[in-house]
Design a protein around this motif. Structure first.
Motif, PDB file in Angstrom:
ATOM      1  N   UNK A   1       0.832  -1.198   0.000  1.00  0.00           N
ATOM      2  CA  UNK A   1       0.000   0.000   0.000  1.00  0.00           C
ATOM      3  C   UNK A   1       0.869   1.251   0.000  1.00  0.00           C
ATOM      4  N   UNK A   2       1.988   1.159   0.684  1.00  0.00           N
ATOM      5  CA  UNK A   2       2.933   2.280   0.661  1.00  0.00           C
ATOM      6  C   UNK A   2       3.446   2.481  -0.770  1.00  0.00           C
TER       7      UNK A   2
ATOM      8  N   UNK B   1      12.660  -1.321 -10.224  1.00  0.00           N
ATOM      9  CA  UNK B   1      13.385  -1.269  -8.956  1.00  0.00           C
ATOM     10  C   UNK B   1      12.441  -1.539  -7.785  1.00  0.00           C
ATOM     11  N   UNK B   2      11.209  -1.048  -7.894  1.00  0.00           N
ATOM     12  CA  UNK B   2      10.235  -1.223  -6.809  1.00  0.00           C
ATOM     13  C   UNK B   2       9.941  -2.697  -6.541  1.00  0.00           C
TER      14      UNK B   2
ATOM     15  N   UNK C   1      12.015   0.366   4.641  1.00  0.00           N
ATOM     16  CA  UNK C   1      13.065   1.367   4.526  1.00  0.00           C
ATOM     17  C   UNK C   1      13.661   1.394   3.118  1.00  0.00           C
ATOM     18  N   UNK C   2      13.876   0.190   2.594  1.00  0.00           N
ATOM     19  CA  UNK C   2      14.432   0.107   1.247  1.00  0.00           C
ATOM     20  C   UNK C   2      13.508   0.773   0.229  1.00  0.00           C
ATOM     21  N   UNK C   3      12.224   0.532   0.385  1.00  0.00           N
ATOM     22  CA  UNK C   3      11.243   1.134  -0.513  1.00  0.00           C
ATOM     23  C   UNK C   3      11.294   2.655  -0.428  1.00  0.00           C
TER      24      UNK C   3
ATOM     25  N   UNK D   1      13.756   4.452   0.495  1.00  0.00           N
ATOM     26  CA  UNK D   1      15.005   4.910  -0.119  1.00  0.00           C
ATOM     27  C   UNK D   1      14.860   4.990  -1.645  1.00  0.00           C
ATOM     28  N   UNK D   2      14.261   3.945  -2.228  1.00  0.00           N
ATOM     29  CA  UNK D   2      14.071   3.926  -3.679  1.00  0.00           C
ATOM     30  C   UNK D   2      13.187   5.085  -4.138  1.00  0.00           C
ATOM     31  N   UNK D   3      12.136   5.309  -3.362  1.00  0.00           N
ATOM     32  CA  UNK D   3      11.208   6.392  -3.703  1.00  0.00           C
ATOM     33  C   UNK D   3      11.936   7.735  -3.728  1.00  0.00           C
ATOM     34  N   UNK D   4      12.716   7.980  -2.685  1.00  0.00           N
ATOM     35  CA  UNK D   4      13.445   9.242  -2.608  1.00  0.00           C
ATOM     36  C   UNK D   4      14.434   9.371  -3.763  1.00  0.00           C
ATOM     37  N   UNK D   5      15.086   8.263  -4.067  1.00  0.00           N
ATOM     38  CA  UNK D   5      16.084   8.263  -5.125  1.00  0.00           C
ATOM     39  C   UNK D   5      15.449   8.644  -6.463  1.00  0.00           C
ATOM     40  N   UNK D   6      14.278   8.026  -6.763  1.00  0.00           N
ATOM     41  CA  UNK D   6      13.659   8.292  -8.055  1.00  0.00           C
ATOM     42  C   UNK D   6      12.964   9.644  -8.073  1.00  0.00           C
ATOM     43  N   UNK D   7      12.488  10.070  -6.930  1.00  0.00           N
ATOM     44  CA  UNK D   7      11.892  11.398  -6.861  1.00  0.00           C
ATOM     45  C   UNK D   7      12.945  12.436  -7.251  1.00  0.00           C
ATOM     46  N   UNK D   8      14.126  12.242  -6.711  1.00  0.00           N
ATOM     47  CA  UNK D   8      15.227  13.149  -7.014  1.00  0.00           C
ATOM     48  C   UNK D   8      15.560  13.087  -8.499  1.00  0.00           C
ATOM     49  N   UNK D   9      15.597  11.863  -9.045  1.00  0.00           N
ATOM     50  CA  UNK D   9      15.915  11.694 -10.466  1.00  0.00           C
ATOM     51  C   UNK D   9      14.894  12.404 -11.351  1.00  0.00           C
ATOM     52  N   UNK D  10      13.613  12.292 -10.963  1.00  0.00           N
ATOM     53  CA  UNK D  10      12.566  12.949 -11.750  1.00  0.00           C
ATOM     54  C   UNK D  10      12.723  14.456 -11.700  1.00  0.00           C
TER      55      UNK D  10
END
Lengths: 312, 341
Positions: free
Chosen positions: B127-128, B163-164, B171-173, B175-184
Motif C-alpha cells: 500500500x505504501x 526497482x520497486x 526502509x528500502x522502498x 530509499x528507492x522512492x526518494x532516489x527516483x523522486x530526485x531523479x525525476x
C-alpha cells in the motif's frame, strides 16, 4: 499581389479558397473528395490556378478538415488547424456579432457558441454520423433525386412524414416503410430534412443555449429544406451565408495570413507524385494501422503509429 | 500492477504471471467474448484474463467496483469456464462486499504455507508502494508536457517500477522512492512559459488505463498543458471511503446522495476545480457508464455557473483516434482564446 490559400478537405467535399491582402476571395472551388483526398487536392489546386492572376504570390497555405494532416504535409502548409477553430474564425470574419454557429458537414456536425468574439463552448457529434450530409446524399440516391434538388422538393411539402430522428439505421427503415405505404416523395423528403434538424438539436445541440444571431453552414446549409426546419424549430431567423460551404477554407486562409512568413509557396503539387501506403505494423501486439507517406518515392512520414517502431 | 505483483509474489509460493500490456489484441479478445453492451472495462479485463490463461495462469484474481463492475467477476468466471479454461477464481469482492475472512480461506486453499502475519506486513508495504507510485505519477502528469527529451519521463518510470519490485523492506522502498523522486526532479525540463491547467475527471478505468483513453494525458501534454487527476489507485483503495461524506457535504447544493461508483466524487472534484479557477475540465467515461451519465448534467450545470469549459469523451472500441485529437485541439484553441481575450 499576395495571396493566401486555405484548403478544407472534408469526407465528402474538398473546398479551396484564395484570399488577397484585403481578405476578399479571388478564387474558390468546391469539388467532391471521392474518397481520395490527395488527388482531390491536386484537382482542386489546378482548378484554382486557372482563376488566379499570373502575378500572384502565395504567402501562406492552411489546411483543415479531416484530412488536414496528410494534405498539410503534401502542400507543406504553414498552418494545420482543426475545423472547429477554422469555422469559427471564418464565420466571425463575415458576421462579427455571431453567437451561434450550426454546422452540418458530410461526416460530422458541430455547434459552436461564441461570446464577444471568443469561442465559449463547442460540441461535435460523437460515436455515429447520424443526421449528416452523407446520410442525406445516400437517401437521395435511394429516392432517385439529385441532392441539389432535395431542399426545393422538401419545401413543396405541406405535410412532412414523421421519421425517427435518433439513429440513421432507424431513420432508414422508417423511410422505407413510409415509402412502401404510399406517402408521396416530397413528404418523405421533407420528413427527412426535419429529422436531420431534430437529430442535430437533440444530439449536438443538447443542453446548449442557442442565441441569435445564428449562422448555419457546412454543405447541408445549401439545403433549403433543412434551413426551413431549423427556423421552424428554433423560431428565429437563421443566416446562411452565400459562402457557407467555404467557411472552413476561408477561416484557415485567414489563419495562415496571421502566420505569414517570407516564404513563397508554389502551387505545382499537382505534378509531384504523392503516394500513401497503408499497412499493419507488426512491431508489437498493438498492431497499429499505419499509413506511410511517400513524396516522389521518398518516405517522408508515417501516421497512426503509437510508438517509434512504426515510424521506421 | 506492480504492487499487486509484489504483494502476491511475497505471500504466496506460487509463480505470479504479470499480465501483458493491454493492446489491440487484448481488446479484440475481450470484445469477441463479451456481451455487446457491457462497458469497456469488462472487455479489457476479460481480454487480459484470456491472455494470462494462454500464458499458463491457473488462478485468477478479480476485484470489484461500486457499480455493475461489482458483478463482473461472476459473469467473467462463467464466460471463461464456458470457453473451456480450467482455473481457480478468487473474487475479492463477492456479492458487492469484501470479506477478508473468506479471502484468507481461499488463499489458504491455494497455498498451505500461507501466513496471515507475513501477508499483513506485505500488504502494508504494497500500500505504501501504491502511494509512492501515485505521487510520482502526479508529478509526471504535471510536468511531462515540458520534458526536454521525448520519452524521458516514461522510460525513467519504467526503471523505477522495476526497482520497486525488488524492494526488500519498508526502509528500502522509502530509499528507492526518494532516489527516483530526485531523479525525476533532475530530468531536463523546458521553461513553463504559458501554462494552462486542466483537470481530468470521470470513470476510473478509462481514466487510469492509457490504452483505454487513447493516451489522452500524453496528447494533452504535447500542448504543454499541466494535468491534474485525482483518481488513482491509492485514492480508490484507501481514501474514497473517508472522503465521500465530505464530498457529499460540499456538493449538497447539487446532489443529496452518492450516485454509485465515482459519480459523486466527480461532482465534488468538478466544483473544486472550478473554484480553483482551472482553465478547463475533461470528463471521460466508457460508453454506457451509467453513474457517469447521471453525473454529466450536474457537471454541466456547475461548469456553466463558474464559466469553465468542459468537454466529454465517451470511449468505445470503435472511436477513431483522429476525432479525439480534433476535439482536444479545438479545446486547446478555446482555452487559449479565452485566456487571451
Amino acid at each position: 499581389m499576395k495571396g493566401y490559400l486555405g484548403i478544407d478537405i472534408g469526407s465528402i467535399s474538398t473546398k479551396g479558397v484564395v484570399l488577397d491582402e484585403n481578405d476578399t476571395i479571388i478564387a474558390s472551388s468546391y469539388i467532391w473528395t471521392e474518397g481520395n483526398p490527395v488527388s482531390a487536392v491536386q484537382r482542386l489546386i489546378s482548378l484554382l490556378k486557372k482563376e488566379l492572376p499570373s502575378d500572384i504570390q502565395i504567402k501562406g497555405i492552411g489546411t483543415t478538415g479531416s484530412a488536414r494532416k496528410l494534405i498539410g504535409l503534401m502542400v507543406d502548409a504553414s498552418i494545420i488547424k482543426n475545423e472547429i477553430t477554422a469555422h469559427a474564425v471564418g464565420t466571425m470574419h463575415f458576421h462579427k456579432d455571431v453567437q451561434t454557429i450550426l454546422e452540418i458537414g458530410g461526416q460530422d456536425s458541430k455547434i459552436i457558441l461564441i461570446e464577444n468574439g471568443i469561442i465559449k463552448d463547442y460540441a461535435m457529434n460523437t460515436l455515429c454520423a447520424a443526421g449528416t450530409g452523407s446520410f442525406l446524399s445516400s437517401q437521395a440516391k435511394r429516392l432517385d433525386i439529385n441532392v441539389e434538388d432535395f431542399g426545393d422538393l422538401a419545401l413543396t411539402s405541406k405535410n412532412p412524414v414523421k421519421i425517427a430522428a435518433r439513429c440513421t439505421v432507424f431513420a432508414e427503415s422508417d423511410l422505407i416503410h413510409k415509402a412502401q405505404v404510399g406517402y408521396p416523395k416530397k413528404d418523405i423528403v421533407a420528413g427527412l430534412c426535419k429529422s436531420i434538424v431534430m437529430n442535430y438539436l437533440n444530439n449536438v445541440g443538447k443542453g446548449k443555449k442557442i442565441k441569435e444571431p445564428i449562422v448555419f453552414q457546412g454543405g447541408v446549409s445549401k439545403n433549403k429544406g433543412v434551413v426551413h426546419f431549423f427556423e421552424e424549430a428554433l423560431q428565429t431567423n437563421v443566416i446562411v451565408d452565400e459562402n457557407s460551404h467555404l467557411m472552413g477554407a476561408i477561416g484557415i486562409a485567414l489563419l495562415s495570413k496571421k502566420m505569414e512568413s517570407e516564404k513563397v509557396y508554389n502551387l505545382d503539387v499537382c505534378d509531384i507524385s504523392f503516394e500513401t501506403r497503408g499497412t499493419e505494423c507488426r512491431g508489437c501486439p498493438n498492431r497499429c494501422d499505419i499509413v506511410r507517406i511517400f513524396k516522389d518515392g521518398k518516405h517522408i512520414d508515417t501516421f497512426g503509429n503509437k510508438c517509434e517502431v512504426g515510424s521506421r | 500492477m506492480v504492487p499487486v505483483y509484489y504483494l502476491l509474489s511475497h505471500i504466496l509460493k506460487e509463480e505470479i504471471i504479470m499480465p501483458p500490456m493491454i493492446t489491440q489484441k487484448t481488446l479484440e479478445l475481450g470484445v469477441k467474448h463479451s456481451p455487446e453492451f457491457v462497458c469497456m472495462p469488462f472487455k479489457f479485463t476479460l481480454g487480459t484474463f484470456i491472455e494470462c490463461l494462454e500464458k499458463g495462469a491457473n488462478i485468477l484474481v478479480q476485484a470489484g467496483g461500486g457499480c455493475r463492475y461489482g458483478y463482473y467477476a461472476e459473469l467473467q468466471e462463467e464466460i471463461l469456464k464456458e470457453l473451456g479454461y480450467d482455473f481457480t477464481y478468487i473474487n475479492l469482492v463477492s456479492k458487492g462486499k469484501m470479506d477478508i475472512k473468506e479471502i484468507r480461506e481461499q488463499l489458504k486453499k491455494i497455498d498451505i504455507t500461507f501466513s496471515t502475519k507475513k501477508s499483513i506486513y506485505y500488504v502494508f508495504i504494497s500500500s505504501k508502494m501504491i502511494k509512492y507510485m501515485d505521487k510520482i505519477d502526479f508529478y509526471i502528469r504535471e510536468n511531462i508536457g515540458f520534458e526536454e527529451k521525448k520519452g524521458s519521463f516514461l522510460s525513467l518510470k519504467g526503471e523505477m517500477l522495476k526497482a520497486f519490485t525488488k524492494a526488500k523492506s519498508f526502509f528500502h522502498l522509502f530509499y528507492l522512492y526518494q532516489k527516483y523522486k530526485y531523479k525525476f526532479r533532475k530530468l531536463p525540463k523546458k521553461k513553463k512559459n504559458k501554462k494552462y491547467k486542466v483537470g481530468i475527471i470521470g470513470e476510473l478505468y478509462t481514466l487510469m488505463e492509457p490504452f483505454a483513453n487513447y493516451h489522452i494525458e500524453y496528447e494533452l501534454a504535447k500542448y504543454g498543458i499541466a494535468i491534474l487527476r485525482y483518481t488513482n489507485v491509492h485514492y480508490l483503495l484507501f481514501e474514497k471511503k473517508n472522503k465521500i461524506k465530505k464530498y457529499l457535504k460540499k456538493t449538497k447544493d447539487y446532489i443529496s446522495y452518492k450516485m454509485g461508483a465515482d459519480a459523486a466524487d466527480n461532482v465534488a472534484r468538478c466544483k473544486y476545480l472550478c473554484m480553483k479557477k482551472y482553465d478547463g475540465i475533461i470528463h471521460m467515461k466508457s460508453s454506457f457508464c451509467t453513474p457517469e451519465i447521471g453525473a454529466m448534467p450536474i457537471l454541466n450545470k456547475i461548469c456553466k455557473e463558474y464559466d469553465v469549459p468542459i468537454i466529454y469523451f465517451s470511449f468505445d472500441a470503435a472511436t477513431s483516434e483522429v476525432g479525439i485529437k480534433t476535439r482536444i485541439e479545438a479545446f486547446y484553441d478555446m482555452i487559449e482564446m479565452r485566456k487571451n481575450k
